[in-house]
Design a protein around this motif. Structure first.
Motif, PDB file in Angstrom:
ATOM      1  N   MET A   1       0.848  -1.199   0.000  1.00 30.63           N
ATOM      2  CA  MET A   1       0.000   0.000   0.000  1.00 30.63           C
ATOM      3  C   MET A   1       0.877   1.240   0.000  1.00 30.63           C
ATOM      4  N   GLN A   2       0.668   2.117  -0.976  1.00 24.92           N
ATOM      5  CA  GLN A   2       1.440   3.343  -1.083  1.00 24.92           C
ATOM      6  C   GLN A   2       0.525   4.550  -0.922  1.00 24.92           C
ATOM      7  N   LEU A   3       1.032   5.568  -0.215  1.00 22.98           N
ATOM      8  CA  LEU A   3       0.295   6.802  -0.006  1.00 22.98           C
ATOM      9  C   LEU A   3       1.093   7.980  -0.539  1.00 22.98           C
ATOM     10  N   VAL A   4       0.366   9.019  -0.955  1.00 27.60           N
ATOM     11  CA  VAL A   4       0.971  10.292  -1.330  1.00 27.60           C
ATOM     12  C   VAL A   4       0.490  11.339  -0.341  1.00 27.60           C
ATOM     13  N   ASP A   5       1.423  12.037   0.286  1.00 27.27           N
ATOM     14  CA  ASP A   5       1.107  13.144   1.184  1.00 27.27           C
ATOM     15  C   ASP A   5       1.205  14.426   0.368  1.00 27.27           C
ATOM     16  N   ILE A   6       0.067  15.069   0.098  1.00 26.49           N
ATOM     17  CA  ILE A   6       0.080  16.219  -0.810  1.00 26.49           C
ATOM     18  C   ILE A   6       0.404  17.538  -0.130  1.00 26.49           C
ATOM     19  N   GLY A   7       0.656  17.521   1.192  1.00 23.61           N
ATOM     20  CA  GLY A   7       0.967  18.781   1.864  1.00 23.61           C
ATOM     21  C   GLY A   7       1.849  18.597   3.074  1.00 23.61           C
ATOM     22  N   VAL A   8       3.157  18.815   2.895  1.00 24.72           N
ATOM     23  CA  VAL A   8       4.133  18.679   3.982  1.00 24.72           C
ATOM     24  C   VAL A   8       4.950  19.955   4.061  1.00 24.72           C
ATOM     25  N   ASN A   9       4.992  20.564   5.231  1.00 25.54           N
ATOM     26  CA  ASN A   9       5.779  21.785   5.434  1.00 25.54           C
ATOM     27  C   ASN A   9       7.183  21.409   5.901  1.00 25.54           C
ATOM     28  N   LEU A  10       7.938  20.757   5.015  1.00 25.50           N
ATOM     29  CA  LEU A  10       9.253  20.253   5.405  1.00 25.50           C
ATOM     30  C   LEU A  10      10.260  21.379   5.608  1.00 25.50           C
ATOM     31  N   THR A  11       9.942  22.591   5.166  1.00 28.47           N
ATOM     32  CA  THR A  11      10.823  23.735   5.411  1.00 28.47           C
ATOM     33  C   THR A  11      10.633  24.315   6.806  1.00 28.47           C
ATOM     34  N   HIS A  12       9.681  23.797   7.562  1.00 26.81           N
ATOM     35  CA  HIS A  12       9.444  24.305   8.913  1.00 26.81           C
ATOM     36  C   HIS A  12      10.679  24.077   9.785  1.00 26.81           C
ATOM     37  N   PRO A  13      11.027  25.032  10.647  1.00 27.00           N
ATOM     38  CA  PRO A  13      12.244  24.903  11.466  1.00 27.00           C
ATOM     39  C   PRO A  13      12.307  23.635  12.307  1.00 27.00           C
ATOM     40  N   THR A  14      11.166  23.104  12.705  1.00 27.47           N
ATOM     41  CA  THR A  14      11.176  21.902  13.545  1.00 27.47           C
ATOM     42  C   THR A  14      11.694  20.674  12.799  1.00 27.47           C
ATOM     43  N   PHE A  15      11.703  20.729  11.467  1.00 21.89           N
ATOM     44  CA  PHE A  15      12.214  19.610  10.684  1.00 21.89           C
ATOM     45  C   PHE A  15      13.668  19.817  10.246  1.00 21.89           C
ATOM     46  N   ALA A  16      14.213  20.969  10.571  1.00 21.69           N
ATOM     47  CA  ALA A  16      15.526  21.334  10.031  1.00 21.69           C
ATOM     48  C   ALA A  16      16.651  20.441  10.535  1.00 21.69           C
ATOM     49  N   ARG A  17      16.519  19.894  11.719  1.00 23.94           N
ATOM     50  CA  ARG A  17      17.629  19.138  12.309  1.00 23.94           C
ATOM     51  C   ARG A  17      17.934  17.877  11.519  1.00 23.94           C
ATOM     52  N   ASP A  18      16.891  17.169  11.078  1.00 27.23           N
ATOM     53  CA  ASP A  18      17.139  15.906  10.385  1.00 27.23           C
ATOM     54  C   ASP A  18      15.987  15.570   9.439  1.00 27.23           C
ATOM     55  N   PRO A  19      15.849  16.296   8.334  1.00 25.33           N
ATOM     56  CA  PRO A  19      14.752  16.007   7.406  1.00 25.33           C
ATOM     57  C   PRO A  19      14.844  14.620   6.790  1.00 25.33           C
ATOM     58  N   ARG A  20      16.060  14.086   6.656  1.00 24.18           N
ATOM     59  CA  ARG A  20      16.194  12.737   6.101  1.00 24.18           C
ATOM     60  C   ARG A  20      15.526  11.698   6.999  1.00 24.18           C
ATOM     61  N   ALA A  21      15.638  11.888   8.308  1.00 24.04           N
ATOM     62  CA  ALA A  21      15.003  10.958   9.236  1.00 24.04           C
ATOM     63  C   ALA A  21      13.474  11.054   9.133  1.00 24.04           C
ATOM     64  N   VAL A  22      12.969  12.268   8.952  1.00 24.68           N
ATOM     65  CA  VAL A  22      11.525  12.460   8.780  1.00 24.68           C
ATOM     66  C   VAL A  22      11.051  11.690   7.552  1.00 24.68           C
ATOM     67  N   LEU A  23      11.801  11.809   6.462  1.00 22.63           N
ATOM     68  CA  LEU A  23      11.425  11.115   5.236  1.00 22.63           C
ATOM     69  C   LEU A  23      11.563   9.603   5.386  1.00 22.63           C
ATOM     70  N   ALA A  24      12.593   9.163   6.080  1.00 23.58           N
ATOM     71  CA  ALA A  24      12.784   7.723   6.275  1.00 23.58           C
ATOM     72  C   ALA A  24      11.602   7.125   7.029  1.00 23.58           C
ATOM     73  N   ARG A  25      11.118   7.828   8.055  1.00 20.09           N
ATOM     74  CA  ARG A  25       9.958   7.328   8.803  1.00 20.09           C
ATOM     75  C   ARG A  25       8.707   7.321   7.927  1.00 20.09           C
ATOM     76  N   ALA A  26       8.577   8.344   7.071  1.00 24.79           N
ATOM     77  CA  ALA A  26       7.429   8.393   6.164  1.00 24.79           C
ATOM     78  C   ALA A  26       7.455   7.219   5.194  1.00 24.79           C
ATOM     79  N   TYR A  27       8.606   6.984   4.577  1.00 25.55           N
ATOM     80  CA  TYR A  27       8.713   5.895   3.615  1.00 25.55           C
ATOM     81  C   TYR A  27       8.428   4.554   4.295  1.00 25.55           C
ATOM     82  N   ALA A  28       8.924   4.374   5.517  1.00 24.62           N
ATOM     83  CA  ALA A  28       8.699   3.127   6.245  1.00 24.62           C
ATOM     84  C   ALA A  28       7.223   2.916   6.547  1.00 24.62           C
ATOM     85  N   ALA A  29       6.466   4.020   6.676  1.00 25.31           N
ATOM     86  CA  ALA A  29       5.029   3.943   6.965  1.00 25.31           C
ATOM     87  C   ALA A  29       4.182   3.806   5.702  1.00 25.31           C
ATOM     88  N   GLY A  30       4.837   3.752   4.534  1.00 26.31           N
ATOM     89  CA  GLY A  30       4.100   3.601   3.292  1.00 26.31           C
ATOM     90  C   GLY A  30       3.774   4.901   2.599  1.00 26.31           C
TER      91      GLY A  30
END
Length: 270
Positions: free
Chosen positions: A1-30
């Protein structure tokens, strides 16, 4: 099962420390493809840079570019030229986030309308779809969109939180609808629960709007209360429940819709 998230504010300062980890968790969740939201010219450029840096293949990350109504008072002729340049970038797949916000009114309403109209005109010129924001302004937004609708391509009202009248007005204009974790909020989102069944499957997409709008039905709750794209399956679960369909069926239809809207290539199933 694959999902598309059509709205992510990845430029938000809270994601600045490790955006790759945020994406890795997203990909792992489908959540295999994500659209990063541009809310100002600066953040649109930053979203584009993240797409290029974090996804060299160009298959999983794309972005929007536009000026949010909160920043409409800063819109100038130079803004239009700068945005037009951004919209020519291959990774930029929609104009926005643009629209009207008569709830907070951080920019004067007439200036919000002017910035919106000029961005809609850019969408007409480029043929790109539009990623729209609306709060307490459905009637006026519909009025403006109606004058552009025959020339515009696709358009989505992202993070829809309105009532039945607003939903049907948007659907009458052949708009797409984005649903977030607002539907999981027992304090203010319950009115959405019967409405999501009225959205045609070909017009419905899902989004996290992370780091905002953590689904309140999520268990266990993450420390800090920050939303992430990895939690989009909770939105899927709630929407599927209220539409009376399986999560697999809803994942398939919303993913097909999002891929068509944002011109995303299908991914091979792992």
């Amino acid at each position: 099962m694959q999902l598309v998230d059509i709205g992510v504010n990845l430029t938000h300062p809270t994601f600045a420390r490790d955006p790759r980890a945020v994406l890795a968790r997203a990909y792992a969740a489908g959540v295999t493809q994500l659209v990063l939201t541009g809310t100002s010219l600066q953040k649109s450029e930053a979203a584009l840079a993240l797409c290029q840096e974090l996804d060299e293949t160009g298959t999983q990350l794309v972005c929007t570019a536009g000026v949010h109504p909160h920043d409409a008072s800063q819109w100038t002729a130079a803004s239009s030229a700068q945005l037009r340049s951004l919209l020519a970038e291959p990774r930029v797949r929609a104009v926005g986030e643009c629209g009207l916000d008569f709830n907070r009114d951080l920019s004067p309403r007439r200036e919000q309308e002017r910035a919106l109209e000029e961005q809609l005109q850019l969408a007409v010129e480029t043929g790109l779809p539009v990623f729209l924001h609306e709060r307490d302004a459905a009637q006026r937004l519909v009025e403006i969109l109606r004058s552009f609708r025959d020339q515009l391509g696709a358009a989505v009202v992202h993070c829809f939180t309105g009532d039945k009248a607003a939903l049907y007005a948007y659907l009458d204009l052949d708009m797409n609808i984005g649903i977030t974790g607002w539907i999981c909020d027992e304090r203010r989102g319950t009115h959405l629960q019967p409405l999501v069944g009225d959205i045609p499957a070909t017009r419905l997409m899902l989004e996290s709007d992370a780091p905002y709008l953590l689904p309140r039905s999520l268990r266990p709750k993450p420390k800090g209360g920050q939303n992430e794209p990895a939690f989009l399956p909770e939105v899927l679960r709630e929407v599927a429940r209220h539409r009376g369909v399986s999560e697999q069926a809803l994942a398939k239809s919303t993913t097909l819709c999002a891929r068509a809207f944002f011109n995303l290539a299908p991914l091979e199933t792992p």
